[in-house]
Design an enzyme around this catalytic site. Structure first.
Site, PDB file in Angstrom:
ATOM      1  N   THR A 200      10.912  -7.830 -27.238  1.00 56.90           N
ATOM      2  CA  THR A 200       9.909  -6.932 -26.665  1.00 56.90           C
ATOM      3  C   THR A 200      10.597  -5.607 -26.429  1.00 56.90           C
ATOM      4  O   THR A 200      11.823  -5.573 -26.323  1.00 56.90           O
ATOM      5  CB  THR A 200       9.467  -7.474 -25.275  1.00 56.90           C
ATOM      6  OG1 THR A 200       8.826  -8.724 -25.446  1.00 56.90           O
ATOM      7  CG2 THR A 200       8.546  -6.547 -24.519  1.00 56.90           C
ATOM      8  N   ARG A 228      -1.980 -17.095 -27.759  1.00 56.12           N
ATOM      9  CA  ARG A 228      -1.059 -17.079 -26.605  1.00 56.12           C
ATOM     10  C   ARG A 228      -0.824 -15.625 -26.176  1.00 56.12           C
ATOM     11  O   ARG A 228      -0.547 -14.749 -26.979  1.00 56.12           O
ATOM     12  CB  ARG A 228       0.262 -17.729 -27.008  1.00 56.12           C
ATOM     13  CG  ARG A 228       1.335 -17.729 -25.897  1.00 56.12           C
ATOM     14  CD  ARG A 228       2.323 -16.596 -26.044  1.00 56.12           C
ATOM     15  NE  ARG A 228       3.390 -16.651 -25.051  1.00 56.12           N
ATOM     16  CZ  ARG A 228       4.305 -15.710 -24.902  1.00 56.12           C
ATOM     17  NH1 ARG A 228       4.301 -14.633 -25.667  1.00 56.12           N
ATOM     18  NH2 ARG A 228       5.220 -15.798 -23.963  1.00 56.12           N
ATOM     19  N   VAL A 229      -0.948 -15.387 -24.891  1.00 57.21           N
ATOM     20  CA  VAL A 229      -0.693 -14.056 -24.345  1.00 57.21           C
ATOM     21  C   VAL A 229       0.544 -14.158 -23.469  1.00 57.21           C
ATOM     22  O   VAL A 229       0.634 -15.037 -22.608  1.00 57.21           O
ATOM     23  CB  VAL A 229      -1.908 -13.571 -23.524  1.00 57.21           C
ATOM     24  CG1 VAL A 229      -1.594 -12.275 -22.805  1.00 57.21           C
ATOM     25  CG2 VAL A 229      -3.121 -13.394 -24.442  1.00 57.21           C
ATOM     26  N   GLY A 230       1.494 -13.288 -23.696  1.00 60.09           N
ATOM     27  CA  GLY A 230       2.713 -13.294 -22.879  1.00 60.09           C
ATOM     28  C   GLY A 230       2.556 -12.409 -21.653  1.00 60.09           C
ATOM     29  O   GLY A 230       1.450 -12.060 -21.241  1.00 60.09           O
ATOM     30  N   ASP A 231       3.680 -12.040 -21.084  1.00 55.81           N
ATOM     31  CA  ASP A 231       3.653 -11.216 -19.867  1.00 55.81           C
ATOM     32  C   ASP A 231       3.463  -9.728 -20.164  1.00 55.81           C
ATOM     33  O   ASP A 231       3.012  -8.972 -19.300  1.00 55.81           O
ATOM     34  CB  ASP A 231       4.962 -11.397 -19.081  1.00 55.81           C
ATOM     35  CG  ASP A 231       6.193 -11.055 -19.926  1.00 55.81           C
ATOM     36  OD1 ASP A 231       6.172 -11.288 -21.152  1.00 55.81           O
ATOM     37  OD2 ASP A 231       7.174 -10.549 -19.358  1.00 55.81           O
ATOM     38  N   THR A 251      11.524  -8.104 -20.224  1.00 58.17           N
ATOM     39  CA  THR A 251      11.542  -8.791 -21.504  1.00 58.17           C
ATOM     40  C   THR A 251      12.082 -10.193 -21.248  1.00 58.17           C
ATOM     41  O   THR A 251      12.764 -10.425 -20.254  1.00 58.17           O
ATOM     42  CB  THR A 251      12.458  -8.078 -22.526  1.00 58.17           C
ATOM     43  OG1 THR A 251      13.794  -8.020 -22.000  1.00 58.17           O
ATOM     44  CG2 THR A 251      11.995  -6.665 -22.825  1.00 58.17           C
ATOM     45  N   GLY A 252      11.769 -11.099 -22.168  1.00 59.14           N
ATOM     46  CA  GLY A 252      12.233 -12.472 -21.987  1.00 59.14           C
ATOM     47  C   GLY A 252      11.057 -13.418 -21.857  1.00 59.14           C
ATOM     48  O   GLY A 252       9.930 -13.066 -22.227  1.00 59.14           O
ATOM     49  N   GLY A 254       7.992 -14.856 -21.128  1.00 55.45           N
ATOM     50  CA  GLY A 254       6.822 -14.304 -20.452  1.00 55.45           C
ATOM     51  C   GLY A 254       6.156 -15.256 -19.488  1.00 55.45           C
ATOM     52  O   GLY A 254       5.649 -14.846 -18.441  1.00 55.45           O
TER      53      GLY A 254
HETATM   54  N1  ASP Z   1       8.170 -11.274 -22.885  1.00 51.83           N
HETATM   55  C1  ASP Z   1       7.761 -11.540 -24.238  1.00 51.83           C
HETATM   56  C2  ASP Z   1       6.653 -12.549 -24.221  1.00 51.83           C
HETATM   57  O1  ASP Z   1       6.719 -13.496 -23.468  1.00 51.83           O
HETATM   58  C3  ASP Z   1       8.840 -12.033 -25.133  1.00 51.83           C
HETATM   59  C4  ASP Z   1      10.182 -11.375 -24.997  1.00 51.83           C
HETATM   60  O2  ASP Z   1      10.332 -10.368 -24.335  1.00 51.83           O
HETATM   61  O3  ASP Z   1      11.155 -11.879 -25.542  1.00 51.83           O
HETATM   62  O4  ASP Z   1       5.758 -12.438 -25.019  1.00 51.83           O
END
Ligand code: ASP
Length: 357
Positions: A200, A228-231, A251-252, A254
């Site tokens: 991200t 699917r919806v992330g953060d 990031t990471g 979600g």
């Molecule tokens: N935060 C993002 C999500 O969950 C993925 C990511 O940042 O690696 O969609």
């Protein structure tokens, strides 16, 4: 958007006064002391070109939200970045679905899109949701129609490189996906493939008038369940800006962030006096504690076996970044130099070389 919010307006609305009160009460500010009027842009580790561009625009007195969006557009357009926009890795059906949110501090307004297909700059669409609707989040087909109504052209976002990666994953498909059987504890093999690939870009800025803004944009998890919806498009999770206090993004993983309102937490900790770095670490600590209820997400030592990072700027222009595990970096342009800096971290990554020796 033009720079509609002059310093005089800012003080007149009282925003500046309350921010000063919040910060002067803070005892834990350990970041670099900065003078009011010093601009700063922070981003995730893939964001050096974004911080460069955003700072260039801030120096031209552009609105901070326009500045950060122009910054992340570079990465959204880049087919080599497989975590964002064009070239992002697809869902389990081979379709690229993008998520993004924006937040503008001076107006405390925001917009977002989720599961948006065929439009490579979801951050621009998110800004239009903010400016041209009375809504905060549009998803899927509705988001696409809205983008097209505003003149965005549909294009295939799946590059050959991303398609080949998807195909090879599909060909190796076993039980490693994001679906749970009714009794997960009885399943064999590993579940989620979020370790395999994700990414991200988040970018937040403070301008010379101490106004803040931020954007987060992503293609989310590789091989995610369609829809699917992330953060990233969830205001409060992947991004939060409070013009009185600061801005934070993430990031990471979600899901962990959504379940804990991560970016909101970071801003809240800054509001209570923590430095940006401390605030990021406190949010990570809280998330690690809450993960204890989800055994499939824990390693043998009971620690989260996923990555999560926060990046933050406070009203003084102090900045910080922290990640769940050591080794992370974030991009910072402090007005003078643009470079990657190490993230603070909650847990030290095990040294693999020692284990094998
Ligand atoms: N935060 C993002 C999500 O969950 C993925 C990511 O940042 O690696 O969609």
């Amino acid at each position: 958007m033009s720079n509609k919010y002059s310093r005089r307006d800012f003080i007149k609305t009282g925003i500046g006064v309350s921010a000063a009160a919040v910060l002067s009460s803070g005892k834990n500010l350990i970041g670099t002391q900065r003078n009011v009027g010093e601009m700063c842009v922070v981003a995730s580790g893939n964001g050096l070109r974004a911080t460069e561009k955003a700072m260039e625009l801030l120096k031209q007195e552009k609105d901070p939200l326009d500045a950060v969006i122009a910054g992340v557009n570079i990465v959204e357009d880049d087919p080599e970045d497989r975590s964002v926009g064009y070239g992002g890795l697809p869902n389990e059906e081979g379709v690229v679905e993008l998520d993004s949110s924006v937040m503008h501090g001076p107006t405390h307004n925001g917009g977002a899109v989720a599961s948006l297909r065929n439009i490579k700059n979801p951050s621009k669409v998110a800004k239009l949701v903010m400016e041209r609707t009375d809504h905060a989040l549009l998803v899927g087909e509705g988001a696409l129609r809205f983008a097209k109504a505003h003149g965005f052209k549909e294009e295939n976002l799946l590059t050959d490189r991303a398609r080949e990666r998807w195909l090879s994953r599909k060909e190796r498909l076993s039980d490693r996906d994001f679906w749970f059987p009714p009794r997960p504890e009885e399943a064999e093999g590993e579940f989620a493939s979020f370790f395999e690939f994700h990414g991200t870009i988040n970018c937040c800025a403070i301008d010379a008038h101490a106004n803040l803004a931020g954007v987060t944009t992503t293609s989310g998890f590789f091989f995610k369940i369609p829809g699917r919806v992330g953060d990233s498009p969830i205001i409060g999770a992947g991004l939060f800006v409070d013009n009185d206090v600061g801005a934070a993004g993430s990031t990471g993983r979600g899901e962990a962030n959504i379940l804990n309102c991560g970016s909101f937490l970071v801003v809240n900790f800054m509001g209570m006096g923590s430095s940006p770095e401390e605030a990021c670490l406190k949010a990570l600590k809280k998330i690690a504690e809450k993960t204890k209820c989800q055994p499939h997400l824990l390693n043998d030592e009971g620690r989260p076996r996923f990555g999560l990072q926060f990046y933050a700027i406070n009203k003084k222009g102090e900045f910080g970044g922290a990640s769940m595990w050591s080794g992370g970096q974030f991009a910072v342009h402090d007005g003078k130099e643009n470079k990657l800096r190490p993230c603070a971290y909650l847990f030290k990554r095990p040294d693999k070389s020692k284990k094998n020796s």
